[in-house]
Design a protein around this motif. Structure first.
Motif, PDB file in Angstrom:
ATOM      1  N   HIS A   1       6.174   7.030  41.836  1.00  0.00           N
ATOM      2  CA  HIS A   1       7.568   6.740  41.434  1.00  0.00           C
ATOM      3  C   HIS A   1       8.255   8.050  41.065  1.00  0.00           C
ATOM      4  O   HIS A   1       8.010   8.606  39.992  1.00  0.00           O
ATOM      5  CB  HIS A   1       7.528   5.774  40.241  1.00  0.00           C
ATOM      6  CG  HIS A   1       8.857   5.275  39.776  1.00  0.00           C
ATOM      7  ND1 HIS A   1       8.958   4.196  38.890  1.00  0.00           N
ATOM      8  CD2 HIS A   1      10.120   5.662  40.023  1.00  0.00           C
ATOM      9  CE1 HIS A   1      10.228   3.968  38.631  1.00  0.00           C
ATOM     10  NE2 HIS A   1      10.966   4.847  39.297  1.00  0.00           N
TER      11      HIS A   1
ATOM     12  N   HIS B   1      16.826   5.516  44.150  1.00  0.00           N
ATOM     13  CA  HIS B   1      17.520   4.249  43.903  1.00  0.00           C
ATOM     14  C   HIS B   1      18.279   3.791  45.151  1.00  0.00           C
ATOM     15  O   HIS B   1      19.222   4.462  45.603  1.00  0.00           O
ATOM     16  CB  HIS B   1      18.530   4.402  42.754  1.00  0.00           C
ATOM     17  CG  HIS B   1      17.899   4.694  41.427  1.00  0.00           C
ATOM     18  ND1 HIS B   1      17.204   3.752  40.700  1.00  0.00           N
ATOM     19  CD2 HIS B   1      17.872   5.818  40.682  1.00  0.00           C
ATOM     20  CE1 HIS B   1      16.779   4.299  39.568  1.00  0.00           C
ATOM     21  NE2 HIS B   1      17.161   5.548  39.534  1.00  0.00           N
TER      22      HIS B   1
ATOM     23  N   GLU C   1      13.574   2.454  45.028  1.00  0.00           N
ATOM     24  CA  GLU C   1      13.607   1.625  43.816  1.00  0.00           C
ATOM     25  C   GLU C   1      14.887   0.807  43.900  1.00  0.00           C
ATOM     26  O   GLU C   1      15.992   1.367  43.887  1.00  0.00           O
ATOM     27  CB  GLU C   1      13.588   2.497  42.553  1.00  0.00           C
ATOM     28  CG  GLU C   1      13.472   1.665  41.278  1.00  0.00           C
ATOM     29  CD  GLU C   1      13.362   2.525  40.017  1.00  0.00           C
ATOM     30  OE1 GLU C   1      13.743   3.709  40.044  1.00  0.00           O
ATOM     31  OE2 GLU C   1      12.896   1.980  38.987  1.00  0.00           O
TER      32      GLU C   1
ATOM     33  N   HIS D   1      14.278  -3.245  38.035  1.00  0.00           N
ATOM     34  CA  HIS D   1      14.049  -2.354  39.165  1.00  0.00           C
ATOM     35  C   HIS D   1      12.791  -2.775  39.919  1.00  0.00           C
ATOM     36  O   HIS D   1      11.754  -3.026  39.302  1.00  0.00           O
ATOM     37  CB  HIS D   1      13.896  -0.910  38.677  1.00  0.00           C
ATOM     38  CG  HIS D   1      15.179  -0.338  38.129  1.00  0.00           C
ATOM     39  ND1 HIS D   1      15.236   0.866  37.479  1.00  0.00           N
ATOM     40  CD2 HIS D   1      16.450  -0.811  38.158  1.00  0.00           C
ATOM     41  CE1 HIS D   1      16.496   1.112  37.119  1.00  0.00           C
ATOM     42  NE2 HIS D   1      17.240   0.100  37.514  1.00  0.00           N
TER      43      HIS D   1
ATOM     44  N   HIS E   1       8.465  -0.538  35.716  1.00  0.00           N
ATOM     45  CA  HIS E   1       8.569  -0.589  34.245  1.00  0.00           C
ATOM     46  C   HIS E   1       9.032  -1.959  33.719  1.00  0.00           C
ATOM     47  O   HIS E   1      10.106  -2.070  33.129  1.00  0.00           O
ATOM     48  CB  HIS E   1       9.482   0.538  33.732  1.00  0.00           C
ATOM     49  CG  HIS E   1      10.778   0.704  34.500  1.00  0.00           C
ATOM     50  ND1 HIS E   1      11.819  -0.184  34.402  1.00  0.00           N
ATOM     51  CD2 HIS E   1      11.190   1.649  35.366  1.00  0.00           C
ATOM     52  CE1 HIS E   1      12.817   0.214  35.187  1.00  0.00           C
ATOM     53  NE2 HIS E   1      12.450   1.326  35.777  1.00  0.00           N
TER      54      HIS E   1
ATOM     55  N   ARG F   1      15.362   0.256  27.360  1.00  0.00           N
ATOM     56  CA  ARG F   1      16.478   0.301  28.304  1.00  0.00           C
ATOM     57  C   ARG F   1      17.344  -0.945  28.207  1.00  0.00           C
ATOM     58  O   ARG F   1      18.394  -1.026  28.826  1.00  0.00           O
ATOM     59  CB  ARG F   1      15.954   0.341  29.744  1.00  0.00           C
ATOM     60  CG  ARG F   1      15.247   1.592  30.098  1.00  0.00           C
ATOM     61  CD  ARG F   1      14.593   1.382  31.443  1.00  0.00           C
ATOM     62  NE  ARG F   1      13.844   2.560  31.819  1.00  0.00           N
ATOM     63  CZ  ARG F   1      13.984   3.178  32.974  1.00  0.00           C
ATOM     64  NH1 ARG F   1      14.837   2.740  33.861  1.00  0.00           N
ATOM     65  NH2 ARG F   1      13.255   4.229  33.253  1.00  0.00           N
TER      66      ARG F   1
ATOM     67  N   ASP G   1       7.982   8.435  37.241  1.00  0.00           N
ATOM     68  CA  ASP G   1       9.435   8.142  37.270  1.00  0.00           C
ATOM     69  C   ASP G   1      10.200   9.452  37.023  1.00  0.00           C
ATOM     70  O   ASP G   1      11.171   9.502  36.279  1.00  0.00           O
ATOM     71  CB  ASP G   1       9.797   7.082  36.218  1.00  0.00           C
ATOM     72  CG  ASP G   1      11.113   6.373  36.514  1.00  0.00           C
ATOM     73  OD1 ASP G   1      11.793   6.755  37.475  1.00  0.00           O
ATOM     74  OD2 ASP G   1      11.447   5.442  35.761  1.00  0.00           O
TER      75      ASP G   1
HETATM   76 FE    FE Z   1      13.795   2.392  37.127  1.00  0.00          FE
END
Ligand code: FE
Ligand code: AMP
Ligand code: ZN
Ligand code: FE
Length: 322
Positions: free
Chosen positions: A48, A80, A104, A115, A230, A236, A287
């Motif tokens: 990732h 993304h 993602e 995601h 995640h 988040r 990530d």
């Molecule tokens: Fe993400």
């Protein structure tokens, strides 16, 4: 060094580097149980990462070089909602590094943004390609609207500048960089607050997102393997219940990203137990976002067995390299 709770016989911990032989990168921590039980062929796998094709700060071609320098044997590029970094990453891939092409995907369920990591899918498959294009398009419009809201309040952020900062898919980190340039905040993270562009914040605008279960089906039909990114990153925002993950598993989900910087020890243990219940593999990844975040490449790693299961399921495009 702290003792490893997994014990020597069942060593599945991926928090630390997994090999002590012929390191390709920096000197690794050693642990007697690794030497004793680990397969000699264990590779260092990070599934990732983000490049300038989305909201990372490292060019895709540079990212693959950095991945090798960080001692990785396998890296996945997962920008993304886009595959635009695939070609430059492939063109610069150093010998000895396997490149997993991925993305993602922006998803949601019940108003919660989620995601989905998609690996080795056919980027030309019409349904998935059309949905990804719509997500990218929506990102442009929502970023323009965020800039308009900021402009109305005299923030000095312009769409031209944000567009310039975004080499590929535009995201909030690009707006955050423009806010830094204007002296409103000093870090990207500071922009992700209610006063600025944090979710539901003053200048935040939502974007198009795919239903997360539907997205799993789209990825599978495009020959890809899907891993829930995640799933328990609570800082988040809200996260989904196990019921949704169960639905995703029924739709063909391959795994859960467990070892992630946003997961604490309890979240990791819970996710590992859920993955075992649902017969899902578990992954670990950095990530990485370059300087937009503090996390470094290879900060978390994926077990070889999970990686192999993902590769085995996918039929869209091959892994490039060894
Ligand atoms: Fe993400
Ligand atoms: P967007 O996809 O445009 O809504 O922006 C969300 C992206 O911003 C996420 O994928 C993260 O990579 C990044 N992000 C989210 N929260 C933070 C934070 N607190 N600090 C830095 N980056 C963040
Ligand atoms: Zn991001
Ligand atoms: Fe990510």
């Amino acid at each position: 060094m702290s003792a490893c709770r997994s014990g020597p016989r069942r060593h599945t911990c991926t928090d630390r580097p997994r090999t002590t032989l012929a390191p390709a990168g920096p000197v690794r921590a050693t642990h007697p149980s690794y030497v004793w039980s680990r397969p000699l062929s264990a590779r260092r796998i990070d599934l990732h990462t983000h490049s300038t094709a989305s909201d990372g700060t490292t060019e895709p071609g540079e990212l693959v070089l950095q991945a090798r320098l960080a001692g990785l044997d396998v890296v996945a590029l997962t920008d993304h909602d886009t595959t635009s970094g695939w070609a430059p990453a492939a063109a610069s891939r150093p010998e000895g590094l396997a490149l997993v092409r991925g993305a993602e995907i922006s998803c949601s369920r019940g108003g919660i943004s989620l995601h989905l990591l998609a690996y080795l899918f056919d980027a030309e498959e019409p349904d998935l390609a059309a949905r990804l294009a719509a997500l990218v398009d929506s990102r442009v419009h929502r970023a323009e609207r965020m800039v308009a809201l900021l402009t109305a309040d005299g923030a000095g952020v312009t769409w031209e500048r944000v567009r310039q900062l975004a080499g590929g898919t535009v995201g909030r980190p690009h707006v955050a960089q423009a806010l830094i340039e204007q002296g409103h905040v000093s870090t990207v993270s500071e922009a992700f607050t209610p006063e600025w562009i944090g979710t539901h914040g003053r200048y935040w605008v939502g974007k198009l997102e795919l239903d997360v279960v539907e997205a799993v089906g789209l990825v599978v039909r495009a020959g890809g393997a899907a891993v829930f990114a995640h799933p328990a990153a609570r800082r988040r925002g809200r996260t989904v219940t196990d019921d949704v993950i169960t639905e995703m598993a029924a739709a063909g989900l391959a795994g859960l990203e467990v070892d992630h910087v946003d997961h604490d020890a309890q979240a990791r243990a819970d996710l590992r137990a859920l993955a075992a219940d649902l017969d899902l593999v578990t992954t670990g990844s950095s990530d990485y976002h370059g300087t937009n975040k503090t996390v470094q490449l290879a900060a978390n790693l994926t077990p070889e067995s999970s990686y192999e299961a993902i590769v085995e399921r996918a039929t869209g495009v091959p892994v490039l390299g060894p």
